[in-house]
Design an enzyme around this catalytic site. Structure first.
Site, PDB file in Angstrom:
ATOM      1  N   GLU A 133      -6.845 -12.165   3.214  1.00 60.74           N
ATOM      2  CA  GLU A 133      -7.747 -11.007   3.155  1.00 60.74           C
ATOM      3  C   GLU A 133      -8.447 -10.990   1.801  1.00 60.74           C
ATOM      4  OE1 GLU A 133      -5.243  -7.592   3.779  1.00 60.74           O
ATOM      5  OE2 GLU A 133      -4.935  -8.044   5.891  1.00 60.74           O
ATOM      6  N   HIS A 144       0.834  -1.203   0.000  1.00 58.53           N
ATOM      7  CA  HIS A 144       0.000   0.000   0.000  1.00 58.53           C
ATOM      8  C   HIS A 144       0.871   1.256   0.000  1.00 58.53           C
ATOM      9  CE1 HIS A 144      -4.108  -1.503   0.484  1.00 58.53           C
ATOM     10  NE2 HIS A 144      -3.632  -2.422   1.328  1.00 58.53           N
ATOM     11  N   HIS A 175      -7.887  -7.688  -0.339  1.00 56.64           N
ATOM     12  CA  HIS A 175      -6.564  -7.132  -0.655  1.00 56.64           C
ATOM     13  C   HIS A 175      -5.992  -7.704  -1.948  1.00 56.64           C
ATOM     14  CE1 HIS A 175      -2.574  -5.433   0.206  1.00 56.64           C
ATOM     15  NE2 HIS A 175      -2.141  -6.541  -0.379  1.00 56.64           N
ATOM     16  N   ASP A 198      -7.543  -2.240  -1.637  1.00 57.48           N
ATOM     17  CA  ASP A 198      -8.516  -3.026  -0.875  1.00 57.48           C
ATOM     18  C   ASP A 198      -9.883  -2.727  -1.471  1.00 57.48           C
ATOM     19  OD1 ASP A 198      -6.483  -3.922   0.798  1.00 57.48           O
ATOM     20  OD2 ASP A 198      -6.845  -2.373   2.297  1.00 57.48           O
TER      21      ASP A 198
END
Length: 188
Positions: A158, A94, A161, A101
């Site tokens: 996740e 990120h 993500h 996301d």
């Protein structure tokens, strides 16, 4: 500047920048300004995913994208858990502008059921989890297909993500690299 601003009117996405609100795992806003940026390489892949979702009647909803390195340290201070957060000493995809996301929304703007919310740091958030409903599993697979077809890699723990495959090749960036800061100015 290597970062491109992602806006609903230019990229046909919905923005819900969670870290600019208290609706995140810290319980407080991390960003002073809600904004969404990606490196140009990641922005091109996001555009491909958006284009693939459109004929199916879906849009992407973005919770987070570029995250200033300063913000990664704030998140780590609250939850230093390498299973769900990148250690800021190593750097997050990120903070390189090459991770996003996301979720999917339908034509009416309703988010599809993904089995958990964004930033639910539990095994239920794992892509392969079968304890969530069959509908949520299908929705995750749809999102996974759209994103991987567009050239994104996924993180198995996740469902929201996605990042570029070669994320570590991109430099770490901070709030100073933005045209306008996202972070609250530090005193002194």
């Amino acid at each position: 500047m290597p970062l491109v601003e992602i806006r609903p009117e230019t990229h046909h996405v919905a923005l819900d920048i969670a870290y600019a609100t208290a609706r995140n795992f810290t319980g407080t806003p991390v960003y002073a300004r809600a904004a969404c940026y990606l490196h140009a390489d990641a922005e091109a892949r996001l555009a491909r995913a958006v284009a693939s979702a459109r004929p199916l009647g879906f849009r992407l909803k973005v919770f987070d994208a570029f995250r200033p390195a300063e913000a990664q340290w704030k998140l780590w201070a609250v939850r230093p858990d390498p299973e769900f957060l990148a250690d800021p000493r190593r750097g997050s995809p990120h903070s390189r502008g090459v991770a996003v996301d996301v979720s999917l929304i339908d034509g009416a703007g309703r988010e599809l059921d993904m089995g958990t919310g964004f930033d639910a740091f539990t095994p239920l958030s794992h892509h392969s989890n079968t304890e969530i409903s069959a509908a949520a599993q299908r929705n995750r697979l749809l999102l996974l297909g759209l994103m991987t077809e567009a050239g994104w890699d996924f993180y198995g723990k996740e469902w929201w993500h996605y990042q570029l495959f070669d994320a570590r090749l991109y430099p770490l960036l901070g709030d100073r690299d933005l045209p306008a800061p996202m972070m609250e100015p530090t005193p002194g």
